[in-house]
Design an enzyme around this catalytic site. Structure first.
Site, PDB file in Angstrom:
ATOM      1  N   ASP A  13       0.808  -1.221   0.000  1.00 51.65           N
ATOM      2  CA  ASP A  13       0.000   0.000   0.000  1.00 51.65           C
ATOM      3  C   ASP A  13       0.841   1.272   0.000  1.00 51.65           C
ATOM      4  OD1 ASP A  13      -2.247  -1.652   0.096  1.00 51.65           O
ATOM      5  OD2 ASP A  13      -2.210  -1.702   2.289  1.00 51.65           O
ATOM      6  N   HIS A  41      -4.815  -1.654  -5.758  1.00 52.11           N
ATOM      7  CA  HIS A  41      -4.057  -0.475  -6.200  1.00 52.11           C
ATOM      8  C   HIS A  41      -5.032   0.627  -6.608  1.00 52.11           C
ATOM      9  CE1 HIS A  41      -0.579  -3.452  -7.258  1.00 52.11           C
ATOM     10  NE2 HIS A  41      -0.838  -3.395  -5.976  1.00 52.11           N
TER      11      HIS A  41
HETATM   12  P1  GDP Z   1      -0.903   0.402  -3.440  1.00 51.19           P
HETATM   13  O1  GDP Z   1      -1.484  -0.898  -3.041  1.00 51.19           O
HETATM   14  O2  GDP Z   1       0.565   0.478  -3.160  1.00 51.19           O
HETATM   15  O3  GDP Z   1      -1.214   0.780  -4.850  1.00 51.19           O
HETATM   16  O4  GDP Z   1      -1.585   1.501  -2.513  1.00 51.19           O
HETATM   17  P2  GDP Z   1      -3.158   1.601  -2.167  1.00 51.19           P
HETATM   18  O5  GDP Z   1      -3.872   2.113  -3.341  1.00 51.19           O
HETATM   19  O6  GDP Z   1      -3.639   0.344  -1.555  1.00 51.19           O
HETATM   20  O7  GDP Z   1      -3.129   2.649  -0.990  1.00 51.19           O
HETATM   21  C1  GDP Z   1      -2.656   3.938  -1.178  1.00 51.19           C
HETATM   22  C2  GDP Z   1      -3.729   4.946  -0.706  1.00 51.19           C
HETATM   23  O8  GDP Z   1      -3.161   6.215  -0.618  1.00 51.19           O
HETATM   24  C3  GDP Z   1      -4.874   5.091  -1.694  1.00 51.19           C
HETATM   25  O9  GDP Z   1      -6.036   5.409  -0.967  1.00 51.19           O
HETATM   26  C4  GDP Z   1      -4.449   6.252  -2.585  1.00 51.19           C
HETATM   27  O10 GDP Z   1      -5.535   6.970  -3.142  1.00 51.19           O
HETATM   28  C5  GDP Z   1      -3.731   7.125  -1.584  1.00 51.19           C
HETATM   29  N1  GDP Z   1      -2.570   7.856  -2.096  1.00 51.19           N
HETATM   30  C6  GDP Z   1      -1.632   7.452  -2.984  1.00 51.19           C
HETATM   31  N2  GDP Z   1      -0.654   8.369  -3.094  1.00 51.19           N
HETATM   32  C7  GDP Z   1      -0.965   9.366  -2.239  1.00 51.19           C
HETATM   33  C8  GDP Z   1      -0.313  10.585  -1.851  1.00 51.19           C
HETATM   34  O11 GDP Z   1       0.769  10.943  -2.322  1.00 51.19           O
HETATM   35  N3  GDP Z   1      -0.961  11.343  -0.908  1.00 51.19           N
HETATM   36  C9  GDP Z   1      -2.144  10.973  -0.361  1.00 51.19           C
HETATM   37  N4  GDP Z   1      -2.682  11.767   0.545  1.00 51.19           N
HETATM   38  N5  GDP Z   1      -2.774   9.846  -0.687  1.00 51.19           N
HETATM   39  C10 GDP Z   1      -2.185   9.044  -1.603  1.00 51.19           C
HETATM   40  P1  IMO Z   2      -0.979  -4.145  -2.247  1.00 47.90           P
HETATM   41  O1  IMO Z   2      -0.538  -4.680  -3.580  1.00 47.90           O
HETATM   42  C1  IMO Z   2      -1.064  -4.571   2.112  1.00 47.90           C
HETATM   43  C2  IMO Z   2      -0.980  -8.668   3.676  1.00 47.90           C
HETATM   44  C3  IMO Z   2      -2.274  -9.070   4.378  1.00 47.90           C
HETATM   45  C4  IMO Z   2      -1.716 -10.035   5.397  1.00 47.90           C
HETATM   46  C5  IMO Z   2      -0.613 -10.741   4.623  1.00 47.90           C
HETATM   47  C6  IMO Z   2      -1.023 -12.078   4.010  1.00 47.90           C
HETATM   48  O2  IMO Z   2      -2.278  -3.452  -2.271  1.00 47.90           O
HETATM   49  O3  IMO Z   2       0.133  -3.362  -1.612  1.00 47.90           O
HETATM   50  P2  IMO Z   2      -2.546 -12.725   1.940  1.00 47.90           P
HETATM   51  O4  IMO Z   2      -3.992 -12.506   1.686  1.00 47.90           O
HETATM   52  O5  IMO Z   2      -1.639 -12.141   0.919  1.00 47.90           O
HETATM   53  O6  IMO Z   2      -2.213 -14.162   2.213  1.00 47.90           O
HETATM   54  O7  IMO Z   2      -2.262 -11.953   3.323  1.00 47.90           O
HETATM   55  O8  IMO Z   2      -0.230  -9.872   3.581  1.00 47.90           O
HETATM   56  N1  IMO Z   2      -1.171  -8.150   2.303  1.00 47.90           N
HETATM   57  C7  IMO Z   2      -1.155  -6.848   1.984  1.00 47.90           C
HETATM   58  N2  IMO Z   2      -1.055  -5.752   2.764  1.00 47.90           N
HETATM   59  N3  IMO Z   2      -1.154  -4.437   0.772  1.00 47.90           N
HETATM   60  C8  IMO Z   2      -1.228  -5.529  -0.015  1.00 47.90           C
HETATM   61  O9  IMO Z   2      -1.221  -5.463  -1.365  1.00 47.90           O
HETATM   62  C9  IMO Z   2      -1.268  -6.807   0.579  1.00 47.90           C
HETATM   63  N4  IMO Z   2      -1.350  -8.057   0.102  1.00 47.90           N
HETATM   64  C10 IMO Z   2      -1.275  -8.868   1.162  1.00 47.90           C
HETATM   65  O10 IMO Z   2      -2.894  -7.958   4.981  1.00 47.90           O
HETATM   66  O11 IMO Z   2      -1.107  -9.330   6.439  1.00 47.90           O
HETATM   67 MG    MG Z   3      -2.968  -1.624  -1.798  1.00 48.43          MG
END
Ligand code: GDP
Ligand code: IMO
Ligand code: MG
Length: 423
Positions: A13, A41
């Site tokens: 994340d 994502h």
């Molecule tokens: P990923 O799994 O690495 O793609 O990340 P996620 O999408 O799961 O989580 C990132 C969260 O942060 C999402 O809710 C995005 O909309 C938000 N986000 C991403 N970049 C930024 C940033 O630079 N600033 C803020 N405030 N939010 C961000």
């Molecule tokens: P993105 O791509 C954050 C974490 C789960 C749990 C552990 C194992 O959005 O960054 P799983 O279901 O994979 O067997 O769970 O890994 N986990 C993540 N945490 N972002 C993710 O993906 C994750 N994918 C798995 O929360 O702790």
């Molecule tokens: Mg994510």
């Protein structure tokens, strides 16, 4: 580019979706190489939020999007994702290619995982319950079914019945739970295969041909380095290798074809699911950051744990992935603080620890050592260039890059596409 990898350098994340979306503007193909729909994502396009789980983020820019052989795929979820995105004007069907080597997530994987998490009780991993672990288990045990196995219906019938007979015994006798109906599973799979048949192929050929033709290929890591099954905080990890090295096995290309490796890192740290988290902040501070940072799981909706930037974590990621550039996200979330602690090292029993430990029992004994940097107490979300940022924000970014061991080439200051600084 031409072959660029974006990896998560913390516990997932980090904003990989945002970084991939930014780079995808210049890409010809975007490729996922591991994981499944445990990933989430997020990309905001104007006022609209898109969260992709299986389909590479490049699909949001209409790019050819490959689901690589190292992935585990729940075709039912893929269909739902296609329908969701199509209903919002994003073309998916003609833009995706699915590796015939990717393993299938089947209904019994999800049931087994649910039971196994319950059985673990206090030691539960806190998984996303998407069947990821059990599907990779079957892959390693050489009893998994792959996407390519759906074509030959006779062989599919035999293998599926054999697999389900075994899984139903496990579910009923070991977990005292309900099993699955083999005829229904077969019927659903065949229907899904009929829908996706034209999208299934040897995706490594597509990727290699594109690279031979000097096209720009972007590899989209899922999860994060600290969730890597070999190098993460085992056992509180996922069941695949998010590391950049997995691009070769997961996408089917030789290592020498990779040109550029970018690590996505938050300006602080977040963690969802169980497991150690050395720099976790108190709940009052976490609450101040959760809303502006969008810190609710994109897949499960769980509130994420929040911590200060941990240079030990990102330094480990820089080393293991060969990260040459960092994309720092969420800088804007720190706008509110007078002072910002950054973890520069760990101490264990009064002694300095040189590297992030591999054993969580060692990690549990580590205390973070903080350096406190002055905050900037002003809005960074409108900055268009690095020089627009307040002095202390620039110093903060430079310092975390220095501590992590890689230069910062992108700074993200908000969830929207425009809120991106390229240095
Ligand atoms: P990923 O799994 O690495 O793609 O990340 P996620 O999408 O799961 O989580 C990132 C969260 O942060 C999402 O809710 C995005 O909309 C938000 N986000 C991403 N970049 C930024 C940033 O630079 N600033 C803020 N405030 N939010 C961000
Ligand atoms: P993105 O791509 C954050 C974490 C789960 C749990 C552990 C194992 O959005 O960054 P799983 O279901 O994979 O067997 O769970 O890994 N986990 C993540 N945490 N972002 C993710 O993906 C994750 N994918 C798995 O929360 O702790
Ligand atoms: Mg994510």
């Amino acid at each position: 580019m031409p072959a660029t990898v974006v990896v998560g350098s913390q516990w997932g994340d980090e904003g990989k979706g945002r970084v991939v979306d930014l780079l995808a503007a210049d890409a010809d193909i975007v490729v996922r190489y591991q994981g499944g729909n445990n990933a989430g994502h997020t990309v905001w396009i104007g006022e609209e939020k898109f969260a992709v789980h299986l389909v590479p983020t490049g699909v949001l820019r209409g790019k050819l999007s490959v689901l690589g052989g190292g992935m585990v795929i729940d075709l039912d979820v893929l269909l739902q994702e296609e329908e969701e995105l199509s209903s919002r004007g994003i073309e998916v069907k003609s833009n995706i290619r699915i590796s015939e080597n990717a393993h299938l997530i089947l209904p019994y994987h999800k049931l087994i995982e649910e039971q196994e998490e319950k059985r673990r009780g206090k030691q539960a991993i806190g998984t996303t319950l998407r069947g990821i672990g059990p599907a990779y288990e079957d892959k390693a045990a050489r009893r998994g079914l792959r996407v390519g196995d759906l074509r030959d219906r006779q062989s599919l019938t035999d293998r599926l019945h054999d697999a389900i007979a075994f899984k139903n015994e496990l579910l009923k006798k070991v977990y005292t739970a309900r099993g699955v109906d083999p005829d229904k599973v077969y019927h659903d799979l065949v229907t899904l295969h009929d829908h996706f048949a034209d999208n299934i192929c040897d995706t490594s050929l597509i990727v290699q041909e594109a690279l031979d033709a000097k096209k720009n290929v972007l590899f989209e890591g899922a999860h994060g380095t600290l969730l890597d099954i070999d190098w993460g905080t085992y056992p509180y990890v996922t069941s695949s290798n998010p590391l950049s090295g997995e691009v070769t096995a997961g996408a089917g290309i030789p290592p020498k074809l990779i040109d550029r490796i970018i690590g996505a890192a938050k300006a602080y740290t977040s963690r969802v699911g169980a497991g150690p988290f050395p720099t976790a902040v108190d709940e009052t501070t976490a609450e101040k950051m959760r809303e502006p940072g969008g810190e609710f799981g994109s897949t499960t909706g769980r509130a994420r744990g929040i911590g200060w930037f941990d240079a030990m974590v990102v330094r480990k990621s820089v080393r293991l992935n060969g990260i040459e550039e960092l994309a720092i996200t969420h800088l804007d979330v720190l706008d509110q603080f007078d002072e910002i602690p950054v973890c520069v090292g760990y101490q264990c029993g009064g002694r300095e620890v040189a590297h992030f430990p591999n054993q969580i029992t060692d990690l549990a004994r580590c205390e973070p050592v903080y350096e406190t940097l002055p905050g900037w107490k002003s809005d960074t979300s409108q900055a268009k260039s690095f020089s627009d940022l307040p002095d202390n924000a620039r110093r903060y970014v430079e310092r975390i890059g220095e501590l992590a061991g890689a230069p910062v080439t992108y700074v993200l200051v908000g969830r929207e596409r425009e809120q991106s600084i390229i240095r």
